[in-house]
Scaffold this active site. Structure first.
Site, short mmCIF file in Angstrom:
data_model
loop_
_atom_site.label_atom_id
_atom_site.label_comp_id
_atom_site.label_asym_id
_atom_site.label_seq_id
_atom_site.Cartn_x
_atom_site.Cartn_y
_atom_site.Cartn_z
N TYR A 101 0.84 -1.29 -0.09
CA TYR A 101 -0.11 0.10 0.08
C TYR A 101 1.01 1.06 -0.10
O TYR A 101 1.86 1.39 0.85
CB TYR A 101 -1.02 0.18 1.22
CG TYR A 101 -1.62 1.39 1.42
CD1 TYR A 101 -2.85 1.40 0.94
CD2 TYR A 101 -0.88 2.35 1.92
CE1 TYR A 101 -3.83 2.50 0.93
CE2 TYR A 101 -1.67 3.58 2.14
CZ TYR A 101 -2.96 3.70 1.42
OH TYR A 101 -3.97 4.77 1.54
N GLU A 189 -3.47 7.31 -3.63
CA GLU A 189 -2.99 5.99 -3.34
C GLU A 189 -2.53 5.18 -4.49
O GLU A 189 -3.36 5.45 -5.47
CB GLU A 189 -4.48 5.42 -2.80
CG GLU A 189 -4.51 5.58 -1.16
CD GLU A 189 -5.75 4.89 -0.68
OE1 GLU A 189 -6.02 5.24 0.29
OE2 GLU A 189 -6.26 4.15 -1.65
#
Ligand code: GDP
Ligand code: MN
Length: 380
Positions: A101, A189
């Protein structure tokens, strides 16, 4: 404003980041021809502004063009968390070995951009934060100096000791910072950022949220806006010049001024209720705004009572009362409305509302408690 995955990926590709090749389709036939062009296994991905599309069935693999057509037919038109899928991204599938992530947000505490990275990629970062917070690493950036390569490299080494991944990740983090700063983002992201079985790095997903207040100087991003995939109530509110955020409770709140609106929501929760929305009609006393605000709130079937909280300064209470009466005439009001009007011309306003179906209140405490009682009666 939210930017679609395929749009954010364009910004990545321009900056030299490795993104699986892909194109957007609005029909199953288009998806089939894109899959033919790409060759090999593809992933068909719903382009909607919600997280967890995978879990909701909005991300599907297809081994050949015919399958891509069938998967696109299944996903197009699908309802994902209240939004209808109108576009799919058909993209090359990669062979994933590890998922990471990578994110960057505007952090209130450090008053600047902050990186968030984790080796627990692919999952909801909120979930990781709740159950395995030790797997999350952060880095606050001083925007005067920017994100320096050595800082990004050190951050990457916290989640992997594979030098090739560190190299790819450092590059991806630098790109995230560049896009974030240049597009006035509030969040960006890559989840997951992956290492494939042959050791290469790819950005498989992309998420980008922009600060609406900056859109005036972000013409390219503003072009990317997709109104069809936004909450219709929020779109209507924006057009009417209202600040509106939909929430999950059953007490509709209509307030003038953002501070008072927040205080009102706090009080609703303090007395054990849940607001259905945040709504600031602003400082003006234009009756049309009151009508639009009421229409938006009444559209939500969860709303069991409406709480009107107006402090009349520049806003005149009698103008608001006029708007309220107009709204109750024009709209089908099926829920009780509690009204607290105080300040400029409050006497006139109260006189206007006398004999109407509206429930008057003088203090904020009283108004909130009355609204909660009525909402409870309405719900049972
Ligand atoms: P999200 O569910 O909205 O976050 O959509 P993602 O694009 O992140 O896809 C969900 C999950 O599907 C990812 O975390 C991956 O595990 C998987 N996935 C997506 N694309 C690929 C791919 O090309 N290859 C493989 N093996 N898995 C993929
Ligand atoms: Mn994802």
């Amino acid at each position: 404003m939210k930017v679609h995955e395929y749009q954010a990926k364009e910004l990545f590709v321009e900056r030299g980041l490795a993104v699986p090749r892909g194109e957007v389709a609005t029909t199953p036939n288009e998806a089939e021809s894109i899959a033919k062009k790409l060759g090999g296994t593809v992933v068909v991905k719903a382009q909607v502004h919600v997280g967890g599309r995978g879990k909701a069935g909005g991300v599907k693999f297809a081994k050949n063009p015919a399958e891509a057509k069938a998967k696109a037919a299944a996903i197009l038109g699908m309802d994902i968390k209240g939004l209808t899928v109108e576009k799919v991204l058909v993209t090359e599938a990669v062979d994933i070995a590890d998922e990471y992530y990578l994110g960057l947000i505007m952090d209130r505490a450090s008053q600047g951009p902050m990186f968030i990275v984790s080796a627990a990629g692919g999952m909801d970062i909120e979930q990781v934060a709740a159950t395995e917070p030790e797997k999350i690493h952060t880095l606050a950036i001083d925007p005067r100096y920017g994100a320096r390569p050595y800082q990004l490299r050190a951050l990457a080494y916290k989640v992997t000791d594979d030098p090739a991944v560190v190299k790819g990740m450092t590059k991806a983090l630098a790109v995230l910072y560049d896009v974030f700063m240049k597009s006035d983002a509030s969040l960006i992201e890559i989840n997951p950022f992956v290492r494939t079985t042959d050791g290469a790095c790819w950005s498989v997903d992309a998420k980008l949220n922009i600060d609406d207040n900056a859109l005036y100087r972000q013409p390219r991003i503003a072009e990317m806006r997709d109104l069809s995939s936004e909450d219709p109530s929020e779109v209507e509110a924006k057009e009417a010049g209202l600040s509106f955020v939909k929430l999950d409770g059953n007490v509709g709140c209509l307030v003038n001024g953002a501070g008072l609106a927040m205080a009102t929501m706090d009080l609703v929760q303090y007395f054990g209720g849940m607001p259905a929305n945040f709504l600031d009609i602003g400082g003006s006393s234009n009756p049309e705004k009151v009508v639009s605000a009421m229409r938006i709130i009444l559209r939500d079937p969860q709303v069991k009572a409406i709480l009107f909280n107006i402090f009349g300064g520049i806003t005149r209470c009698d103008d608001v009362a006029a708007g309220l009466l107009k709204a109750t005439e024009q709209l089908k009001v099926t829920v009780p409305i509690v009204v607290r009007l105080t300040g400029t011309n409050e006497k006139e306003a109260r006189a206007m509302l006398e004999g109407s179906q509206l429930v008057p209140a003088t203090t904020m405490d009283e108004a909130v408690q009355k609204a909660l009682e009525l909402a409870e009666e309405g719900a049972s």
